[in-house]
Design a protein around this motif. Structure first.
Motif: not given
Length: 263
Positions: A220-221, A249-250, A253-254, A256-257
């Motif tokens: 994920g990173d 991926l961006r 990341q959103r 997960r946030e």
């Protein structure tokens, strides 16, 4: 490669003998510790592959879903990584989405990968630097670069979370993780999501196939998958056509946030 490919095809025939399209398998089945299913076909294919592959490269260590782990592999340059039947539940229920998976690691890096799906009449192969193939045809991942155009397969909770933030087309779930990645490689889909807890044997062969087709498998990173560690377990993974990697991926990341944090 030809001898290894032929070995995987023979292994697939062993599994196919007990496979029943659209119906429950004829194989005996039971549950392993932890509850995951296993069949006599898994064990038979695993035994066959270990004998044949070990004869082809005697110096290679062995890591397989159906064999007790031997940490001697951590000190070896070459390691066979095997899933005798990736997608056992699909195999048991009569779905064609299962595969025999074989990878060869050289110093932790996949240099050969075969994902053989006999019930789907597809054999995916790759060697490092020589491209990826589906049967005899060269394959390349799609050039889709936007999520709005992308067809994405994965676990429903992951797709639902992504859909709350981005527009895309949800493709049917592909139960075999290896086939999910391979179908990104051959443009059947544009991306595949993998929830945490995949093992080396689920993804190593398909990782190389995807990479040689111009795609990308990352955590994920954005970091590449790392193989032959003491615990061969992975977190969330994202497989995509190369151009789609950054936007996906961006977006993840959103996702997960946006998830509530545990106290």
């Amino acid at each position: 490669m030809p001898a290894i490919r032929e070995t995987c095809i023979e292994a697939g025939a062993i599994a196919l003998d007990l496979f029943r399209p659209g119906a429950q398998t004829a194989a005996r089945t039971w549950s392993k510790s932890g509850g995951s299913p296993v069949t006599e076909a898994d064990i038979g294919v695993d035994t066959f592959l270990r004998i044949r592959l070990s004869a082809l490269l005697p110096d290679a260590a062995w890591l397989s879903e159906e064999t007790a782990d031997d940490e001697l592999r951590l000190s070896r340059r070459f390691v066979w990584v095997v899933d005798p039947i990736d997608g056992t539940r699909a195999y048991m229920s009569g779905s064609p989405d299962w595969a025999v998976c074989v990878a060869l690691l050289d110093a932790g890096r996949p240099v050969l990968g075969i994902v053989h799906a006999p019930a789907s009449l597809a054999t995916y192969t790759a060697t490092l630097g020589a491209g990826a193939f589906r049967n005899a045809d060269r394959i390349l991942a799609s050039e889709v670069a936007s999520l709005q155009e992308a067809r994405i397969s994965g676990p429903k909770p992951m797709l639902d979370a992504l859909a709350r933030l981005e527009a895309f087309t949800a493709a049917d779930k592909i139960p075999s993780l290896a086939l999910r990645l391979a179908r990104v490689a051959d443009r059947t889909i544009d991306a595949g999501l993998v929830s945490p807890d995949a093992r080396d044997w689920d993804i190593a062969a398909a990782d190389l196939i995807l990479s040689e087709a111009g795609g990308l498998l990352t955590a994920g990173d954005g970091a590449p998958a790392v193989y032959n560690r003491k615990q061969p377990v992975h977190g969330m993974l994202v497989a995509s056509a190369g151009a789609l990697s950054e936007p996906l991926l961006r977006a993840m990341q959103r996702v997960r946030e946006a998830q509530p944090q545990r106290a």
